[in-house]
Design a protein around this motif. Structure first.
Motif, PDB file in Angstrom:
ATOM      1  N   ARG A 180     -11.525  27.242  22.941  1.00  0.00           N
ATOM      2  CA  ARG A 180     -10.526  27.859  22.072  1.00  0.00           C
ATOM      3  C   ARG A 180     -10.487  29.360  22.345  1.00  0.00           C
ATOM      4  O   ARG A 180     -11.484  30.065  22.128  1.00  0.00           O
ATOM      5  N   ASN A 192     -12.263  23.434  21.980  1.00  0.00           N
ATOM      6  CA  ASN A 192     -10.896  23.299  21.483  1.00  0.00           C
ATOM      7  C   ASN A 192     -10.626  21.886  20.974  1.00  0.00           C
ATOM      8  O   ASN A 192     -10.072  21.037  21.670  1.00  0.00           O
ATOM      9  N   ASP A 246      -8.501  20.937  18.872  1.00  0.00           N
ATOM     10  CA  ASP A 246      -7.104  20.644  18.573  1.00  0.00           C
ATOM     11  C   ASP A 246      -6.357  20.075  19.778  1.00  0.00           C
ATOM     12  O   ASP A 246      -5.192  19.683  19.663  1.00  0.00           O
ATOM     13  N   GLU A 247      -7.043  20.019  20.915  1.00  0.00           N
ATOM     14  CA  GLU A 247      -6.453  19.450  22.125  1.00  0.00           C
ATOM     15  C   GLU A 247      -6.867  17.983  22.240  1.00  0.00           C
ATOM     16  O   GLU A 247      -8.055  17.663  22.339  1.00  0.00           O
ATOM     17  N   GLU A 276     -11.898  22.788  13.870  1.00  0.00           N
ATOM     18  CA  GLU A 276     -10.590  22.234  14.182  1.00  0.00           C
ATOM     19  C   GLU A 276      -9.611  22.625  13.089  1.00  0.00           C
ATOM     20  O   GLU A 276     -10.015  23.056  11.998  1.00  0.00           O
ATOM     21  N   SER A 277      -8.335  22.501  13.347  1.00  0.00           N
ATOM     22  CA  SER A 277      -7.320  22.868  12.367  1.00  0.00           C
ATOM     23  C   SER A 277      -7.408  21.973  11.140  1.00  0.00           C
ATOM     24  O   SER A 277      -7.619  20.759  11.260  1.00  0.00           O
ATOM     25  N   ARG A 287      -5.357  18.676  10.857  1.00  0.00           N
ATOM     26  CA  ARG A 287      -5.606  17.443  11.610  1.00  0.00           C
ATOM     27  C   ARG A 287      -5.876  16.294  10.640  1.00  0.00           C
ATOM     28  O   ARG A 287      -6.640  16.439   9.675  1.00  0.00           O
TER      29      ARG A 287
END
Length: 595
Positions: free
Chosen positions: A201, A213, A215-216, A249-250, A253
């Motif tokens: 990230r 990362n 979120d990927e 993480e976001s 999600r």
């Protein structure tokens, strides 16, 4: 076969195999590149990205014969002749975990050498062997948390073939294997993943470096597929997930990465027909880790409890600096014994804020992994000193009683069972001089800020630091080391044979402080008395239906007590419960640690 790699940052990808022409890969969907090519077990290969001419290792490499900067080697997991077809696994409930580091567990520091020590673990009463990370890292030795190729087994340990031999041998001995995995960061040397794609990230970091990362989707798949690899291809029985509080993480999600892992692992467990265990190391003191998914939790099997360690450590040593300060409270040990967390919404002076959440009463006690020593709590001390280097034999015996009668799942750190005199220090083998120097300076500055003399902090990159940290197995037959080992074996046996000591219900896990340095700890009808005060302590009449199961006291003439007061000498403990079968009573004298 189809060769594929996720490389959305590359404009061109070629497969390189020594002695053969490069093969062009074709860009497909979502950043994946694919081609048809042939690789046989042992064949070396790598990927050339963009206009470069140097090949990089495969991000999912299973083997790195010449280190993490060189070519990968094709490994076929189906080529190994497993002998564990009848293995049905072992549940964590009622178990005993033994944490070890392959490089320092034996003089040779290899997986094959560790196989030779499995009979010791069986005799000790261990059910689960937990290996510190074995993923490939730069250099010849370190703790394992600087890995950069998560799918490859470190070559200096023996590589993937030796790893399969170890797991197969462990299963033959009746031992489950838990592998420590690191999904929250990558090591500082040999990490080529960012050249392939956005594995990290940008602009965000945690304690150890750039954040992964999450979120990927391809990065999440990279993690989940890795977990499945250990459990399916290497026949591992569980994973210990390092520092899950550093997995960011976001919030938008829909499913947390830990829930995603637990769902996938539970499905694999059903398919394989054996228990698969996920254990979180979490600093959050949040039962969400182990609550069922249907109750809003992540559905992991268990989590480490540092609060239990801190309470026991302060009781045994009197240390109250740093994060130990709050645990000077004499109620810390009873609270963690009965409830799991000390900070369950209370103020943490170390964090300068309220911390944690209460544990629901229905959460089974075995879901908490509890320990008096582990790799972090030893190795992250300035000198890497164990309890055995500062405490008397009597206090080490009390630590043994506390650990192996604990309400949770007990865990031992290698050598703890005989009070190993060798330290376990922070060691590295960075080939880059600048990285070695930066690590050295950072380590010493960290402890200087806490008031430690810098000269007491060993040089992590000095090979002598690594060598000092290896166990001395000759100690197991010597004096107090041997006596302590006998006590651990007796306590582990008692835990297996007495249902009260593995009862998962927390209803009977009450505890109280009986005065300075004195605690009464209950496991239903079993009671553990701990006397760390400087005076003898005569406990109440134990009654006609109870007896001393195990005691470390030298009072009462060193003999089992049938009735009347039990006198605990200073720095001693006693486990008292209902009457046992005569066979067990005969063992009492044989395994008592007193002269």
């Amino acid at each position: 076969m189809t060769i594929e790699v996720w490389a959305p940052r590359a404009a061109r990808v070629r497969l390189r195999r020594p002695g053969r022409d490069d093969v062009e890969l074709t860009a497909t969907d979502a950043g994946w590149w694919r081609a048809e090519a042939t690789l046989a077990p042992g064949d070396e290969y790598g990927f050339v990205l963009g206009g470069a001419d140097t090949a990089r290792p495969d991000p999912r490499s299973r083997r790195q014969p010449r280190g993490v900067h060189d070519l990968s080697a094709w490994d076929d997991p189906a080529s190994f002749a497993w002998s564990d077809e009848a293995w049905t696994g072992r549940p964590l409930a009622g178990g005993l975990i033994y944490e070890l580091h392959i490089g320092t567990f034996t003089p040779e520091g290899t997986l094959d050498a560790a196989i030779g020590k499995l009979p010791h673990l069986v005799e000790l009463g261990v059910s689960h062997v937990e290996l510190l990370p074995v993923n490939a890292f730069n250099g010849t030795h370190n703790w394992g948390y600087d890995g950069v190729l998560w799918y490859a087994v470190q070559e200096t340990y023996g590589g993937p073939e030796a790893y399969r031999r170890f797991v197969d041998a462990a299963h033959a001995a009746g031992l489950a294997v838990i592998q420590d995995v690191v999904y929250n960061h990558l090591g500082p040397s040999g990490n080529y993943l960012p050249e392939y794609g956005p594995y990290l990230r940008d602009g965000q970091s945690n304690t150890w470096g750039a954040s992964v990362n999450l979120d990927e989707p391809a990065v999440r798949a990279f993690i989940v597929d890795n977990a499945v690899m250990w459990l399916r291809d290497f026949h591992v029985d569980g994973l210990r997930l390092d520092a899950v509080h550093a997995l960011h993480e976001s919030a938008s999600r829909p499913v947390h990465i830990l829930q995603e892992l637990s769902e996938r692992v539970d499905a694999l467990s059903a398919h394989l027909g054996r228990p698969l265990t996920l254990i979180a190391e979490s600093d959050l003191n949040d039962p969400v880790m182990i609550l069922p998914r249907e109750a809003g939790g992540y559905g992991l099997a268990a989590q480490w409890v540092d609060d239990w360690h801190h309470a026991v450590h302060v009781a045994l040593t009197g240390e109250t600096a740093g994060y130990y300060a709050d645990f000077a409270d004499p109620g810390a040990l009873p609270k963690t014994w009965a409830g799991g967390f000390f900070h369950d919404g209370t103020f943490s002076s170390f964090r300068e804020r309220d911390w944690g959440r209460p544990v629901p009463a229905e959460v089974a006690s075995w879901r908490f992994v509890e320990f008096a020593q582990d790799h972090d709590q030893i190795g992250n001390r300035a000198a890497g000193d164990r309890l055995s280097q500062t405490l008397s034999f009597d206090r080490l015996a009390v630590a043994a009683v506390l650990t192996l009668t604990a309400p949770g799942t007990p865990m031992l750190f290698m050598g703890e069972e005989w009070g190993a005199s060798t330290p376990w220090q922070f060691f590295t083998s960075h080939p880059e001089p600048e990285l070695a120097e930066a690590t050295r300076r950072g380590r010493r500055a960290e402890f200087a800020a806490m008031g430690w003399d810098e000269s007491l902090v060993p040089d992590p990159n000095d090979p002598a630091t690594f060598e000092r940290s290896k166990l001395d197995w000759s100690e197991t037959e010597q004096g107090d080391h041997r006596r302590l080992l006998q006590l651990y074996r007796a306590l582990a046996r008692l835990r297996r044979e007495q249902p009260k000591l593995t009862d998962p219900s927390r209803a009977g896990q009450q505890a109280e402080c009986a005065g300075p340095g004195r605690w009464v700890l209950h496991r239903d009808a079993a009671t553990i008395y701990v006397n760390l005060s400087p005076q003898e302590w005569a406990v109440d009449d134990i009654g006609d239906e109870r007896e001393v199961w195990i005691a470390t006291t030298t009072a009462n003439g060193g003999q089992p007590v049938e009735e009347g007061p039990v006198v605990l000498s200073p720095d001693s403990a006693a486990v008292i419960g209902g009457r046992r079968r005569p066979r067990l009573e005969r063992r009492f004298a044989q395994y008592r640690p007193v002269d």
